[in-house]
Design a protein around this motif. Structure first.
Motif, PDB file in Angstrom:
ATOM      1  N   ARG A   1       0.797  -1.165  -0.054  1.00 40.41           N
ATOM      2  CA  ARG A   1      -0.035   0.152  -0.055  1.00 40.41           C
ATOM      3  C   ARG A   1       0.856   1.292   0.185  1.00 40.41           C
ATOM      4  O   ARG A   1       1.816   1.206   0.830  1.00 40.41           O
ATOM      5  CB  ARG A   1      -0.865  -0.035   1.183  1.00 40.41           C
TER       6      ARG A   1
ATOM      7  N   SER B   1      -3.815   0.646  -2.698  1.00 39.34           N
ATOM      8  CA  SER B   1      -3.254  -0.933  -2.677  1.00 39.34           C
ATOM      9  C   SER B   1      -3.079  -1.340  -3.980  1.00 39.34           C
ATOM     10  O   SER B   1      -3.972  -1.200  -4.918  1.00 39.34           O
ATOM     11  CB  SER B   1      -4.589  -1.577  -1.976  1.00 39.34           C
TER      12      SER B   1
ATOM     13  N   GLU C   1      -8.704  -5.172   2.856  1.00 35.40           N
ATOM     14  CA  GLU C   1      -8.280  -4.820   4.104  1.00 35.40           C
ATOM     15  C   GLU C   1      -8.914  -5.347   5.276  1.00 35.40           C
ATOM     16  O   GLU C   1      -9.342  -6.377   5.206  1.00 35.40           O
ATOM     17  CB  GLU C   1      -7.692  -3.425   4.062  1.00 35.40           C
TER      18      GLU C   1
END
Length: 248
Positions: A53, A112, A200
């Motif tokens: 990320r 991401s 996530e």
């Protein structure tokens, strides 16, 4: 105000794996010295998946996010982002990248990123936030990323390492901003696992951590202009926020 946990000294080596869950690496903007994090690997890599990320509001520079060097090939794998927001994947020393354009990346928002490389057929694919690229074939064709060296590869965040044994880096590719949640696998991760990584904390179940690089068990060396910070935004989805004396 962000709490500064640790200032990494020049060539400060964490010989024991560190659990970096809830932390991020901040690459300082105001510096002319190379900014990098070096991660020694414990095995050779043929195919690969890399996920991380990245967060930056700086579009002034081309940036190198991730690179891998072997004893005989400095640029065995490189993932970079250009000024126009496009991403490029280089492998096995090629000067012709696989380009990924018009994926849903944004400045001032954490992005991401995952990229996969299949050594058996030379196929590459990139995932960015909620989007993905078509599967692309490298012009260089199939091939192992690291070969069968007796010494395993070295990964560098923020720079391209030009010498396996020395701290010599490419001039282009300075990295401003933050990197966290770096994972690497020595195989092509399936789409469901990548979607879990992208989601996530919203994922119904956690993704499988990297078996080559695992953010929860990191051995690394950092330059003195990289900071390890507590990630203040790494909190549960359901949390209490106080504004003007009122809790929500």
């Amino acid at each position: 105000m962000r709490f500064l946990l640790l200032f990494l000294l020049t060539q400060c080596c964490h010989s024991k794996p560190q659990d970096l869950s809830g932390y991020l690496l901040e690459f300082r903007r105001v510096t002319e010295n190379p900014k990098y994090v070096d991660i020694p690997l414990q095995r050779n890599v043929d195919s690969a998946t890399v996920c991380l990320r990245h967060f930056s509001d700086d579009d002034v520079y081309d940036v190198t996010l991730f690179s891998m060097a072997t004893p005989t090939l400095p640029e065995a794998l490189t993932l970079s982002r250009s000024l126009n927001g496009h991403y490029a994947f280089y492998h096995n020393g090629s000067s012709i990248p696989v380009l990924f354009r018009n994926l849903p990346g944004k400045l001032s928002t954490p992005n991401s990123i995952c990229v996969t490389w299949d050594s058996a057929n030379g196929l590459v694919q990139m995932w960015l936030n909620e989007g993905r690229s078509p599967v692309k074939r490298s012009r260089e064709g199939p091939g192992s990323l690291s070969g069968s060296h007796t010494r395993p590869p070295r990964v560098t965040l923020g720079k391209v390492r030009l010498d396996y044994d020395k701290d010599v880096f490419g001039v282009v590719g300075r990295l401003p901003g933050e990197i966290k949640d770096v994972h690497m696998w020595d195989y092509v991760l399936d789409a469901c696992e990548i979607k879990k990584y992208m989601a996530e904390k919203k994922a119904a179940e956690p993704f499988t951590p990297g078996n080559v690089i695992n953010w929860k068990s990191m051995e690394y060396t950092a330059s003195d202009n990289v900071l390890l910070l507590k990630d203040e935004y790494d909190c549960p989805l359901q949390c209490s926020v106080v504004e003007n004396g009122v809790s929500s």
